[in-house]
Structure formats: structure tokens, C-alpha cells
Scaffold this active site. Structure first.
Site, PDB file in Angstrom:
ATOM      1  N   ASP A  31     -15.069  -3.675  72.134  1.00 35.08           N
ATOM      2  CA  ASP A  31     -14.702  -4.360  70.897  1.00 35.08           C
ATOM      3  C   ASP A  31     -15.232  -3.600  69.679  1.00 35.08           C
ATOM      4  OD1 ASP A  31     -13.857  -6.222  69.092  1.00 35.08           O
ATOM      5  OD2 ASP A  31     -14.985  -7.893  69.938  1.00 35.08           O
ATOM      6  N   ASP A  32     -14.348  -3.252  68.784  1.00 30.44           N
ATOM      7  CA  ASP A  32     -14.726  -2.561  67.538  1.00 30.44           C
ATOM      8  C   ASP A  32     -15.462  -1.243  67.797  1.00 30.44           C
ATOM      9  OD1 ASP A  32     -13.670  -4.849  66.446  1.00 30.44           O
ATOM     10  OD2 ASP A  32     -15.345  -5.247  65.085  1.00 30.44           O
ATOM     11  N   CYS A  71      -8.874  -7.739  66.195  1.00 32.91           N
ATOM     12  CA  CYS A  71      -9.003  -8.148  67.604  1.00 32.91           C
ATOM     13  C   CYS A  71      -7.775  -8.805  68.233  1.00 32.91           C
ATOM     14  CB  CYS A  71     -10.188  -9.093  67.744  1.00 32.91           C
ATOM     15  SG  CYS A  71     -11.740  -8.407  67.142  1.00 32.91           S
ATOM     16  N   ARG A  75      -5.253  -7.465  71.408  1.00 31.17           N
ATOM     17  CA  ARG A  75      -5.364  -8.053  72.761  1.00 31.17           C
ATOM     18  C   ARG A  75      -4.022  -8.603  73.238  1.00 31.17           C
ATOM     19  NH1 ARG A  75     -11.268  -8.667  73.402  1.00 31.17           N
ATOM     20  NH2 ARG A  75     -11.904  -7.356  71.656  1.00 31.17           N
ATOM     21  N   LYS A 125     -14.713 -11.763  76.126  1.00 34.72           N
ATOM     22  CA  LYS A 125     -14.078 -12.261  74.900  1.00 34.72           C
ATOM     23  C   LYS A 125     -12.563 -12.362  75.059  1.00 34.72           C
ATOM     24  CE  LYS A 125     -13.070 -10.580  70.246  1.00 34.72           C
ATOM     25  NZ  LYS A 125     -13.561  -9.809  69.096  1.00 34.72           N
ATOM     26  N   HIS A 127     -10.046 -14.357  72.752  1.00 32.68           N
ATOM     27  CA  HIS A 127      -9.513 -14.229  71.380  1.00 32.68           C
ATOM     28  C   HIS A 127      -7.992 -14.234  71.306  1.00 32.68           C
ATOM     29  CE1 HIS A 127     -11.001 -12.933  67.156  1.00 32.68           C
ATOM     30  NE2 HIS A 127     -10.503 -14.151  67.206  1.00 32.68           N
ATOM     31  N   SER A 152     -14.327 -14.460  69.057  1.00 33.08           N
ATOM     32  CA  SER A 152     -15.378 -13.486  68.735  1.00 33.08           C
ATOM     33  C   SER A 152     -16.748 -14.148  68.661  1.00 33.08           C
ATOM     34  CB  SER A 152     -15.108 -12.836  67.378  1.00 33.08           C
ATOM     35  OG  SER A 152     -14.226 -11.766  67.502  1.00 33.08           O
ATOM     36  N   HIS A 231     -18.943  -5.272  69.026  1.00 31.54           N
ATOM     37  CA  HIS A 231     -18.599  -6.042  67.823  1.00 31.54           C
ATOM     38  C   HIS A 231     -19.890  -6.546  67.174  1.00 31.54           C
ATOM     39  CE1 HIS A 231     -16.836  -9.240  65.356  1.00 31.54           C
ATOM     40  NE2 HIS A 231     -15.628  -8.811  65.654  1.00 31.54           N
ATOM     41  N   ASP A 283     -10.472  -2.242  71.434  1.00 34.17           N
ATOM     42  CA  ASP A 283      -9.395  -3.001  70.779  1.00 34.17           C
ATOM     43  C   ASP A 283      -9.025  -2.486  69.396  1.00 34.17           C
ATOM     44  OD1 ASP A 283     -11.723  -3.896  69.499  1.00 34.17           O
ATOM     45  OD2 ASP A 283     -10.998  -5.952  69.303  1.00 34.17           O
ATOM     46  N   ASN A 284      -9.975  -1.938  68.670  1.00 34.40           N
ATOM     47  CA  ASN A 284      -9.685  -1.433  67.315  1.00 34.40           C
ATOM     48  C   ASN A 284     -10.853  -0.567  66.847  1.00 34.40           C
ATOM     49  OD1 ASN A 284     -10.368  -4.701  66.817  1.00 34.40           O
ATOM     50  ND2 ASN A 284     -11.656  -3.290  65.663  1.00 34.40           N
ATOM     51  N   LYS A 304     -11.741   0.112  61.165  1.00 33.84           N
ATOM     52  CA  LYS A 304     -11.134  -1.200  61.424  1.00 33.84           C
ATOM     53  C   LYS A 304     -10.318  -1.699  60.235  1.00 33.84           C
ATOM     54  CE  LYS A 304     -12.394  -5.864  62.966  1.00 33.84           C
ATOM     55  NZ  LYS A 304     -13.436  -6.720  63.582  1.00 33.84           N
TER      56      LYS A 304
HETATM   57 MG    MG Z   1     -12.255  -5.953  67.648  1.00 29.10          MG
END
Ligand code: MG
Length: 502
Positions: A31-32, A71, A75, A125, A127, A152, A231, A283-284, A304
Site C-alpha cells: 500500500d502506497d 487505494c 484495488r 486491507k 477498501h 485504510s 500506508h 496499489d499506488n 500518489k
Molecule cells: Mg494506497
């Protein structure tokens, strides 16, 4: 780490040929995390030995894209093989009280594998919505088991968001006025608030049990492990806190890498290493507004929430002992391609819907060229009138719109910041990403060179074709919020949300 590498060869040589059995799939989603955050992607102080070893024994991608710079949309595409615009997971993300979610009519990787007899589980996670009575939870989207947080881990009150050691509150804004963060088991709340010091260990034990059970039942399995790391706010259990020279971010990364090591060891011990495909990506791009507690996009521009490369190009590693073509590939690929690729590798049927992904199985198994030659960049705030902000065709990327973002604050490049307004570019900005991955040198300034006119025409035509064919589903994130949907383990208690404590 060394243990699983040493035993991998023994496992490969000794295990009976399982080539006729459909492979197990372990999909690990960070994540992130930015393009530059792993040791194997050049970060000088990240310690990610398990992921790096997996990269060394597998295939490491350098042109791999996610579809959403935040996010939820990312996903949605990961699990459906479709742009988020087709499922309505735009603009922005879901909140604990969001009415909408990933529509149940969407077909996920878990669903196509379930019909193929796979055991399926989602950990971490989600989301993609919660909804009334858990309408949108993973258990409604093809996952037989769910252990995790429906959104999140920063979507809770500040007091809930403690880093390790406890009692040290995190730095920066975090209070979104939400309820205490819950951990769900299937559709019930197991714990509220989350104990971040034990969370990852609990996840690891659950994954281990799930894999062991599937193997004992002689069933192939699909495990989707969506890590909360890295994240914001960063956390790590006592096994990892303070162990990284990269600080809080490095500790969180170390814990995530540790989970990868645990999964590898579990698979190795059960003798199924040569019939298990590991896929790892994020994810990003990084949330650079968190300064040294956020990630890094390395040499790529911004992070991001932007449609620069740093927002959507991600590290990606695939590992399948003895099967996958090892090395590094610059073939263009995306999270969109995972569903068709997994379908091809497992013999699962493709859903009868418009897909945006390609089957990459021959890239993995035989080192062939990727069937993907284009990629389309949507911003988090999708506007159906504007459509995509950028388009990549081969090595060329054209920006039709650019915009900075709050999430990409604090780096020296002012183009990334929230103060960089939405700007239309006509002619577009054009970059050669093979020669200039950092998007520094606009090829169409100060004039359009004659030799680039054909590719520019081709890109503009492709943009028109894509936009004309895109069927936007109604927005799910704009369906509004209902505070009664906020999860509470003690539904009749008052005052909420502080009484939701079990
Ligand atoms: Mg993310």
C-alpha cells in the site's frame, strides 16, 4: 530467508511433478509503496531481503502499472481486470460510512478461481466497501475467508492510530472523525480497536492455517494478502520496530518483507513451492507528503494521486520456482493483466464482460513480448468529460492534462504539489519513457518535430477510440455516507464511537 532459498532447489528436485495440478496463487499487494522503495529497485537503505531474493529467483518488472493513483480504484481493477471507471469505483476512495462499494455484479479473481475449485481467502486491507450488513465485504466477492480491516488503517480517530511503541501518537493529520478501527473475521468484528502491535502476526498465522488446510484437503488455493504497509501511519510490531536504518517507514517495510518470508517458508515446508505463483506489487505511488515517513518513487516524477509515472508505475515481482522465466523485464504490464493471466494459468473461465487486461502467461513462462502496448492514466478525481489524463503507447507517453496533489507534496518538484493546478495541454506533453523515465524533456517543445507527427496522430486517435468505447458505470464513491454504517462491535452502546470497544 537463506533457509527457503537453500531448500527451494531441494524442493524443486524432490517434489513429484505437479504440472498437471492448477497452481496456487499468492497475490501480495503493498500500500502506497513507490517504485523506488525496495532494495531490488535501487533503494540504498531499504532492507527487503525476502522480496529481493524473490526478485532474483523470479521475474522483476520495470514497466508495471496500477490503474488508480489512490487505494480503492486500484484495488477494483486489480481484482476485476477492468478499469475502475467500468465498475464505478471513482472518484476517490471509500470511507467507513460509504453507502457504495465494488458492485457485486463485478467478477473478481476469487470468483473465477472459486468456480475452478480453489480455496480462497483475503487477508488485510480490503477498501472496496463495507455497506449495510457487510454487503460489500470480500466474503460477498468470492473469498471464502476474510481476516482484515475493510478500509485504510488511517480511517479512524487519532487516538487509535498509535505507532510502536504504544503511546506514541503518529505525526501528521490523521483524525478523520471515524469510528475505532475494526478487524473483521469473515463478516463479524473480531477486535475493535485494532492492536497494531499484534496485527501482522495474527495475519501471518491465519495465512499459514489457510494454506495448510487447503493443502491437507488437496485443493489449490488463492490467497490475496493486502498489506497495510507501507500506508501512513507507519507501524511495526516489536519484532521489527527500530530495526531498520530507514526509520519508521523502513520498519514497516521490514515487517511486510518479513511476512513475505513467512509465506515463502510455509509454502516451501509444505512442498508446494514449484506449484505456487507469487505475485507482488503495490496499489499506488508514495505519499511523499509524509516526508521521510512516506515512500519513494525513485527516479520517477511525483507520487500518489498524480498521473505522472511516480503515481502509477510500481515495483512488481512474480516468482514461481522452476517455472517462470527469471530476470528483469521492461515489457509493459499492469494489474489489469493479472486476472486474464491467472485465468490462463489455472484454466479458469474469463468472465463474460469487457476486460482491459491481457494474458501475460507467455511473458512469464517463455519470456515472450507483452501483448500490452498501451496504457491509460486516470486521475483519482475521474471526470467523465475529461477522461484519461495521459496515454502511453510503446515508449511514448502523452499528457493531455496534468495536476499536482496534496499527497505528492514536499518533494522539490513544484509540478507535484497541490499548488500545481489542473492544466490542459494541447498539443500534449510528450515524453520518451525509455530514454527519459523521469519525464523531464518534453519532445514537443518548442515545436513539433516532423518525425513525431505520425506517433502523435496515432496517440490522439487511440485516445479518441478509448474514450468513445469506455462505458462509465455510475460512481459508487459518490453514493454518499450513512453514519449508521460505521462498524461497531457493540451496536446498541452509547456514546459512539468511543463505546465501540471490545
Ligand atoms: Mg494506497
Amino acid at each position: 530467508m537463506i533457509a527457503w532459498i537453500a531448500l527451494a532447489l531441494v524442493s524443486f528436485l524432490c517434489t513429484a511433478d505437479a504440472s498437471s495440478a492448477p497452481p496456487n496463487i499468492i497475490l501480495i499487494f503493498a500500500d502506497d509503496m513507490g517504485y523506488g522503495d525496495l532494495g531490488s529497485y535501487g533503494h540504498p537503505t531499504s532492507h527487503t531481503p525476502n522480496l529481493d531474493a524473490m526478485a532474483a529467483r523470479g521475474l522483476r518488472f520495470t514497466n508495471f502499472y496500477t490503474t488508480g493513483a489512490v487505494c480503492s480504484p486500484s484495488r477494483a481493477s486489480l481484482l476485476t481486470g477492468r478499469f475502475q471507471t467500468r465498475s464505478g469505483v471513482y472518484p476517490g476512495v471509500f470511507y467507513p460510512s460509504s453507502v457504495g462499494g465494488l458492485p457485486l455484479s463485478e467478477v473478481t479473481i476469487a470468483e473465477i478461481l472459486q468456480t475452478r475449485g480453489y480455496a480462497t481467502a483475503m487477508v488485510g486491507k480490503w477498501h472496496l466497501g463495507l455497506g449495510l450488513n457487510g454487503t460489500f465485504l470480500p466474503t460477498r466477492q468470492g473469498f471464502q475467508h476474510f481476516l482484515g480491516v475493510p478500509y485504510s488503517h488511517d480511517q479512524g480517530p487519532c487516538g487509535n492510530l498509535i505507532c510502536f511503541p504504544p503511546n506514541i501518537t503518529c505525526v501528521g493529520t490523521c483524525d478523520l472523525g471515524e469510528t475505532l478501527l475494526p478487524v473483521f473475521i469473515d463478516e463479524k468484528i473480531l477486535q475493535q480497536p485494532v492492536d497494531f502491535t499484534m496485527l501482522v502476526r495474527m495475519y501471518e498465522r491465519f495465512c499459514q492455517g489457510f494454506i495448510e488446510e487447503a493443502v491437507s484437503e488437496k485443493r489449490p488455493f488463492f490467497l490475496y494478502y493486502a498489506s497495510h504497509h507501507t500506508h501512513y501511519p507507519q507501524f511495526a510490531s516489536s519484532r521489527y520496530a527500530g530495526r531498520s536504518i530507514r526509520g519508521k517507514y523502513g520498519d514497516a517495510l521490514l515487517e511486510m518483507d518479513g511476512t513475505v518470508g513467512e509465506l515463502l517458508q510455509t509454502v516451501q515446508k509444505l512442498g508446494i513451492l514449484n506449484n505456487t505463483l507469487f505475485i507482488f506489487t503495490s496499489d499506488n505511488g508514495p505519499e511523499t507528503m509524509r516526508k521521510e515517513r512516506g515512500g519513494s518513487s525513485g527516479l520517477l516524477k511525483c507520487g500518489k494521486s498524480t498521473t505522472y509515472e511516480g503515481g502509477l508505475r510500481e515495483p512488481a515481482i512474480m516468482y514461481w520456482e522452476g517455472k517462470i522465466k527469471t530476470g528483469v523485464t521492461s515489457e509493459m504490464s499492469s494489474t489489469l493483466d493479472l486476472l486474464p493471466t491467472i485465468a490462463a494459468l489455472t484454466g479458469a473461465n474469463l468472465p463474460n464482460v469487457t476486460l482491459d487486461g491481457y494474458d501475460l502467461s507467455q511473458v512469464l513462462l517463455n519470456g515472450e513480448k507483452s501483448p500490452r502496448n498501451t496504457f491509460y492514466y486516470y486521475p483519482p478525481s475521474v471526470d467523465t468529460n475529461k477522461g484519461i489524463y495521459a496515454l502511453r503507447m510503446g515508449k511514448y507517453k502523452a499528457h493531455f492534462y496534468t495536476q499536482g496533489a496534496f499527497h505528492s507534496e514536499t518533494t522539490p518538484d513544484p509540478d507535484c504539489h497541490v499548488t500545481a493546478p489542473l492544466t490542459e495541454h494541447n498539443p500534449p506533453l510528450l515524453f520518451d519513457l525509455d530514454k527519459d523515465p523521469a519525464e523531464n524533456y518534453n519532445l514537443l517543445k518548442p515545436f513539433i518535430p516532423k518525425d513525431l507527427e505520425p506517433i502523435l496522430t496515432e496517440i490522439l486517435n487511440e485516445r479518441d477510440r478509448f474514450q468513445t468505447n469506455m462505458q462509465y458505470a455510475p460512481s459508487e464513491t459518490n453514493k454518499g455516507k450513512d453514519s449508521s454504517l460505521k462498524p461497531c462491535c457493540n451496536p446498541q452502546c452509547t456514546p459512539k464511537p468511543s463505546c465501540c470497544h471490545c
